[in-house]
Design a protein around this motif. Structure first.
Motif, mmCIF file in Angstrom:
data_model
loop_
_atom_site.group_PDB
_atom_site.id
_atom_site.type_symbol
_atom_site.label_atom_id
_atom_site.label_comp_id
_atom_site.label_asym_id
_atom_site.label_seq_id
_atom_site.Cartn_x
_atom_site.Cartn_y
_atom_site.Cartn_z
ATOM 1 N N VAL A 20 4.112 52.004 -16.351
ATOM 2 C CA VAL A 20 4.218 50.743 -17.078
ATOM 3 C C VAL A 20 4.154 50.994 -18.583
ATOM 4 O O VAL A 20 3.340 51.784 -19.059
ATOM 5 N N SER A 21 5.031 50.319 -19.320
ATOM 6 C CA SER A 21 4.960 50.291 -20.775
ATOM 7 C C SER A 21 4.681 48.853 -21.195
ATOM 8 O O SER A 21 5.387 47.928 -20.783
ATOM 9 N N LEU A 22 3.647 48.679 -22.007
ATOM 10 C CA LEU A 22 3.239 47.360 -22.469
ATOM 11 C C LEU A 22 3.198 47.326 -23.982
ATOM 12 O O LEU A 22 2.912 48.324 -24.630
ATOM 13 N N ASP A 23 3.444 46.150 -24.528
ATOM 14 C CA ASP A 23 3.054 45.870 -25.905
ATOM 15 C C ASP A 23 1.818 44.990 -25.788
ATOM 16 O O ASP A 23 1.861 43.930 -25.150
ATOM 17 N N CYS A 24 0.700 45.432 -26.341
ATOM 18 C CA CYS A 24 -0.576 44.781 -26.062
ATOM 19 C C CYS A 24 -1.418 44.652 -27.324
ATOM 20 O O CYS A 24 -1.600 45.626 -28.062
ATOM 21 N N THR A 25 -1.923 43.457 -27.572
ATOM 22 C CA THR A 25 -2.869 43.209 -28.656
ATOM 23 C C THR A 25 -4.115 42.582 -28.057
ATOM 24 O O THR A 25 -4.027 41.636 -27.265
ATOM 25 N N LEU A 26 -5.263 43.095 -28.423
ATOM 26 C CA LEU A 26 -6.536 42.589 -27.917
ATOM 27 C C LEU A 26 -7.236 41.803 -29.020
ATOM 28 O O LEU A 26 -7.428 42.302 -30.130
ATOM 29 N N ARG A 27 -7.618 40.571 -28.693
ATOM 30 C CA ARG A 27 -8.363 39.718 -29.622
ATOM 31 C C ARG A 27 -9.658 39.253 -28.960
ATOM 32 O O ARG A 27 -9.779 39.251 -27.740
ATOM 33 N N ASP A 28 -10.608 38.827 -29.798
ATOM 34 C CA ASP A 28 -11.841 38.269 -29.249
ATOM 35 C C ASP A 28 -11.692 36.766 -29.063
ATOM 36 O O ASP A 28 -10.605 36.202 -29.248
ATOM 37 N N GLU A 29 -12.781 36.109 -28.713
ATOM 38 C CA GLU A 29 -12.737 34.677 -28.424
ATOM 39 C C GLU A 29 -12.313 33.855 -29.637
ATOM 40 O O GLU A 29 -11.770 32.755 -29.494
ATOM 41 N N ASP A 30 -12.585 34.369 -30.830
ATOM 42 C CA ASP A 30 -12.249 33.650 -32.059
ATOM 43 C C ASP A 30 -10.864 33.985 -32.582
ATOM 44 O O ASP A 30 -10.463 33.506 -33.642
ATOM 45 N N GLY A 31 -10.135 34.828 -31.858
ATOM 46 C CA GLY A 31 -8.787 35.180 -32.277
ATOM 47 C C GLY A 31 -8.708 36.375 -33.192
ATOM 48 O O GLY A 31 -7.604 36.761 -33.607
ATOM 49 N N GLU A 32 -9.843 36.998 -33.502
ATOM 50 C CA GLU A 32 -9.839 38.173 -34.367
ATOM 51 C C GLU A 32 -9.322 39.389 -33.593
ATOM 52 O O GLU A 32 -9.691 39.612 -32.439
ATOM 53 N N VAL A 33 -8.442 40.161 -34.243
ATOM 54 C CA VAL A 33 -7.867 41.337 -33.590
ATOM 55 C C VAL A 33 -8.941 42.409 -33.423
ATOM 56 O O VAL A 33 -9.598 42.805 -34.384
ATOM 57 N N ILE A 34 -9.123 42.850 -32.182
ATOM 58 C CA ILE A 34 -10.035 43.946 -31.890
ATOM 59 C C ILE A 34 -9.278 45.265 -31.869
ATOM 60 O O ILE A 34 -9.736 46.282 -32.378
ATOM 61 N N ASP A 35 -8.094 45.236 -31.271
ATOM 62 C CA ASP A 35 -7.310 46.469 -31.135
ATOM 63 C C ASP A 35 -5.838 46.108 -31.013
ATOM 64 O O ASP A 35 -5.447 45.325 -30.150
ATOM 65 N N ASP A 36 -5.031 46.681 -31.907
ATOM 66 C CA ASP A 36 -3.577 46.506 -31.785
ATOM 67 C C ASP A 36 -2.871 47.850 -31.851
ATOM 68 O O ASP A 36 -1.701 47.940 -32.184
ATOM 69 N N GLY A 37 -3.632 48.910 -31.520
ATOM 70 C CA GLY A 37 -3.036 50.246 -31.515
ATOM 71 C C GLY A 37 -2.588 50.695 -32.885
ATOM 72 O O GLY A 37 -1.562 51.354 -33.025
#
Length: 208
Positions: A20-37
């Motif tokens: 699998v290849s994904l484009d993935c952005t991880l945010r917290d509950e407030d919408g702040e980016v935690i990880d976007d690679g």
């Protein structure tokens, strides 16, 4: 080739042993980016080998190329609930090099029962250190913004590599436990953030 309006075949949907290849952005509950690679959120992996947190792994199953989802993963299906009993005050003298301890350091600690834990230093006081054994994302609801770029059956080599990496990760975790039994003078220094083995006495929560 899949015709318009026709569901893709099962082997082109995410399932165990899919590449699998994904484009993935991880945010917290407030919408702040935690990880976007680091600006490139592409993730390539073989599904089903512990590469993702359980909640995300489950939510991706059955998706196909071109699918986009916002996936909310509760703490219980991510990095667990936060446990305030894992925030503790440790005598500074318990550390091999007390003068080197700094906020943000990570260390290995061994309890009298032989159990070992990785902890982060969250505060350094004159005679003690406050450490936190929770994962940094424990208690955080995770919002993954995912776009499936590609799905195909993984090759035998890719599956073997994924299985080997999973085994190596499990072996490394076991090695960390064994390392914790080596003694209290084992120190690693890597760019200023060092890991130290400390042998702790009675567990005590940090005071407010």
């Amino acid at each position: 080739m899949t015709g318009k309006g026709t569901a893709p075949p099962e082997d082109l949907r995410i399932a165990p042993n899919s590449f699998v290849s994904l484009d993935c952005t991880l945010r917290d509950e407030d919408g702040e980016v935690i990880d976007d690679g680091d600006g490139d959120g592409r993730v390539d992996y073989v599904h089903g080998y512990g590469m993702l947190v359980p909640g995300l792994d489950t939510a991706l199953s059955g998706l196909a190329e071109g699918d986009q989802r916002e996936i909310l993963v509760p703490p219980a299906s991510g990095y667990g609930e936060r446990d305030e009993d894992l925030v503790m005050e440790v005598d500074r003298s318990d550390f091999p090099n007390p003068e080197r301890i700094a906020e943000g350091d990570e260390l290995d600690a061994e309890w009298p029962d032989g159990e070992s834990q990785t902890m982060r230093v969250v505060e350094v006081r004159s005679d003690s250190v406050i450490v936190d054994a929770n994962h940094p994302l424990a208690g955080v609801a995770l919002r993954y913004f995912v776009s499936v770029l590609r799905v195909r059956p993984a090759s035998t080599e890719e599956i073997e590599r994924a299985a080997r990496e999973l085994e190596e990760a499990e072996d490394a975790a076991q090695a960390e436990e064994e390392k914790a039994a080596c003694g209290a003078d084992h120190v690693h220094d890597d760019g200023g953030s060092h890991e130290q083995l400390i042998t702790l006495g009675k567990r005590k929560s940090a005071p407010n």
